[in-house]
Enzyme design. Structure first.
Site, PDB file in Angstrom:
ATOM      1  CE  LYS A  54      -3.481   2.190   2.855  1.00  0.00           C
ATOM      2  NZ  LYS A  54      -4.258   2.132   4.091  1.00  0.00           N
TER       3      LYS A  54
ATOM      4  CD  GLU B   5       9.527  -6.169   6.859  1.00  0.00           C
ATOM      5  OE1 GLU B   5       9.204  -5.065   6.361  1.00  0.00           O
ATOM      6  OE2 GLU B   5       9.485  -6.404   8.081  1.00  0.00           O
TER       7      GLU B   5
ATOM      8  N   GLY C  88      -4.624  -1.941   5.368  1.00  0.00           N
ATOM      9  CA  GLY C  88      -3.873  -3.107   4.880  1.00  0.00           C
ATOM     10  C   GLY C  88      -4.490  -4.434   5.287  1.00  0.00           C
ATOM     11  NE  ARG C  89      -5.713  -3.643  11.550  1.00  0.00           N
ATOM     12  CZ  ARG C  89      -5.060  -2.492  11.601  1.00  0.00           C
ATOM     13  NH1 ARG C  89      -3.960  -2.332  10.913  1.00  0.00           N
ATOM     14  NH2 ARG C  89      -5.509  -1.499  12.344  1.00  0.00           N
TER      15      ARG C  89
ATOM     16  CD  GLU D 273      -1.028  -4.283  11.838  1.00  0.00           C
ATOM     17  OE1 GLU D 273       0.127  -4.712  11.857  1.00  0.00           O
ATOM     18  OE2 GLU D 273      -1.636  -4.048  10.787  1.00  0.00           O
TER      19      GLU D 273
ATOM     20  CG  HIS E 232      -3.625 -35.577  17.796  1.00  0.00           C
ATOM     21  ND1 HIS E 232      -3.646 -36.808  18.411  1.00  0.00           N
ATOM     22  CD2 HIS E 232      -4.739 -35.520  17.023  1.00  0.00           C
ATOM     23  CE1 HIS E 232      -4.714 -37.482  18.017  1.00  0.00           C
ATOM     24  NE2 HIS E 232      -5.403 -36.715  17.169  1.00  0.00           N
TER      25      HIS E 232
ATOM     26  CE  LYS F 273       6.356  -1.008   9.861  1.00  0.00           C
ATOM     27  NZ  LYS F 273       5.320  -0.348   9.089  1.00  0.00           N
TER      28      LYS F 273
END
Ligand code: F6P
Length: 513
Positions: A209, A215, A269-270, A355, A386, A503
């Site tokens: 965005k 990254e 973004g999310r 977030e 399990h 960051k």
């Protein structure tokens, strides 16, 4: 307009809930079921292919009445109309929150600052459709005139988790394209992905965005360099496309202006998988399926917007979550989809929920003295049984669970599906009922270890089939649950300043080396 600023703990409903909690906290779910033989039916809500059974919660009619009053007193109705109406409810970033517009399949305009955004949204959808058709049909050719076989989504957080989760969830509907995801700045991640790829037949979708995320830009640059070892600059326009609001930086990176898919700052973004961020979903399963996903989301939007709170699925899930978080003091919630396809759902929801609602300052800017966002975790059943279910059944913590299951399996393997669903029902029953001392047959020395206290709450979300449409509704159900909780907790759910400090420090440490 702005969201109202109401401390939930100062409401009458909260006071009533506190008093009511003292009365009900010791009541066992077994008693609630014995007292009302129709409890399951009475506490089940049906919506399209969904059946949401809330009966295994530590609630009664008074709890629900008080919780609904809490929603009313905190003016949730007004907040919902501001949300859908394009008001700047993301106040700290000065933005509207309009992922609902991305799947608005009605003819109703959606206004931001008096301008209808729907023509732009629809134009962009058309661009996704045209591009998808070109690539899937094989018409889109790479630099040596070969069709595309592989797609690599380069992004992180909301530009990765949503598309990755949905592509995995809809694997059954996928076409011949193999879609890969690179997110981590760990160079081994990108290397593992590209090592088996052919530059001639691979399409890279850079999704960011902001187009400033370390990254993503690092991974995209590494891939670009690797690509140029076998192709020339001119080939980039056939193999690199980008999704971003930052058109200038995308162009500087070298992406052809025709290959830029825009998005808007009113899409967080999310919550962006419904936008051009979902391009890799559309490529993986075709535009028609992508559109079905949007349709399912739109149907849940309508349910949320138009249904009375006491029958409203996201509202009730949010309120029940608050009941455990703020009154029972449970700290976490576990998401248990009984479908391997939904193995990545909890990772996706971790970002969406944590977030958004991991905040400790209210809408006044004051420190909060009550609990907000809970910790979300989980994995696919039966694998979870399990692994960590021991702690859920017999540990010291109260962990409300969401069981998500499907009536039918996609490939129709009945024997497997019946066993899977037997486990699905068994787990929530075991959590609710437990096994009392009198029911345990064991060596007296072992008896205390074999007792299950039960009274562990859960929601049972049963859906007919795992289709793109139903997946769209399921994801949207959680999106609106997040919204409702944020409104009631009096926090801003749509910023994420908490990710910035790390960051900044990483940048300092890296540049000081
Ligand atoms: O982690 C912080 C964050 O800003 C997320 O909210 C977002 O989804 C992610 O980074 C990626 O951001 P972008 O799409 O701008 O690269």
């Amino acid at each position: 307009m702005a969201l109202k600023n109401i401390n939930p703990t100062q409401t009458n409903a909260w006071k009533n809930l506190s008093a009511h909690f003292e009365g009900i906290k010791g009541t066992h779910l077994r008693t609630l079921f014995t007292d009302n033989p129709n409890r399951k039916e009475d506490y089940t809500i049906n919506f399209n292919d969904f059946s949401i059974d809330l009966s295994k919660n530590r609630i009664d009619d008074t709890t629900l009445k008080n919780l609904v009053s809490l929603a009313e007193e905190t003016e949730l109705k007004d907040a919902i109309s501001q949300y859908f109406g394009g008001e700047e409810i993301n106040e700290t970033e000065g933005r509207a929150v309009l992922h609902t517009a991305l799947r608005n399949q009605s003819k109703i305009p959606v206004l931001v600052d008096g301008v209808d955004v729907m023509p732009e949204v629809n134009k962009t959808l058309q661009k996704i459709q045209d591009f998808t058709n070109e690539v899937v049909s094989g018409n889109w050719k790479g630099y040596t005139n070969k069709s595309i076989t592989d797609v690599v989504n380069i992004g992180i957080g909301g530009s990765d988790l949503g598309p990755d989760m949905v592509v995995d969830a809809l694997k059954y509907y996928k076409n011949h394209l193999n879609v890969h995801f690179v997110s981590n700045i760990d160079g081994d991640h990108v290397q593992e992905i590209i090592k088996n790829l052919n530059t001639e037949t691979t399409l890279f979708v850079i999704v960011s965005k902001t187009f400033t995320t370390q990254e993503t830009i690092t991974n995209a640059s590494t891939i670009r360099k690797w690509f140029l070892e076998s192709a020339n600059e001119d080939a980039i326009r056939k193999h690199f496309v980008a999704v971003s609001t930052n058109l200038k930086s995308v162009q500087e990176f070298g992406v052809d202006s025709n290959n830029i898919f825009t998005m808007w700052n009113w899409v967080g973004g999310r919550f962006s998988l419904w936008s051009t961020v979902g391009l890799s979903i559309s490529l993986a399963v075709g535009f028609d399926n992508f559109n079905q996903l949007l349709k399912g989301a739109h149907e849940m939007d309508n349910h949320f917007k138009d249904t009375a709170f006491d029958k409203n699925i996201p509202v009730l899930l949010a309120l029940i979550g608050i009941w455990y978080n703020n009154f029972f003091e449970s700290e976490t919630e576990v998401i248990l989809p009984y479908s391997q396809y939904l193995n990545k759902l909890s990772a996706y929801l971790q970002q969406a929920i944590m977030e958004s609602n991991g905040k400790s300052v209210d809408r006044n800017g004051d420190k909060i003295d009550y609990q907000t966002g809970s910790i979300v975790w989980g994995s696919a059943g039966t694998n979870a049984q399990h692994a960590f279910m021991q702690l859920v059944h017999q540990g010291t913590k109260l962990i409300p669970a969401d069981f998500i299951g499907f009536k039918n399996s996609l490939y129709g393997n009945q024997e497997h599906h019946e066993k899977l669903m037997a486990n699905f029902y068994a787990q929530s029953q075991a959590m609710a009922e437990g096994k009392m001392k009198e029911e345990v047959v064991a060596d007296p020395k072992l008896l205390p270890f074999k007792v299950f206290d039960g009274n562990k709450p859960s929601n049972t979300i049963l859906i007919k089939n795992l289709t793109p449409l139903n997946l769209g509704s399921l994801i949207t159900m959680y999106e609106h649950k997040i919204f409702v909780q944020g409104v009631i907790w009096n926090i801003f759910s749509y910023d994420q300043f908490g990710v910035e400090l790390g960051k900044e420090l990483a940048h300092k440490i890296y540049t000081a080396k």
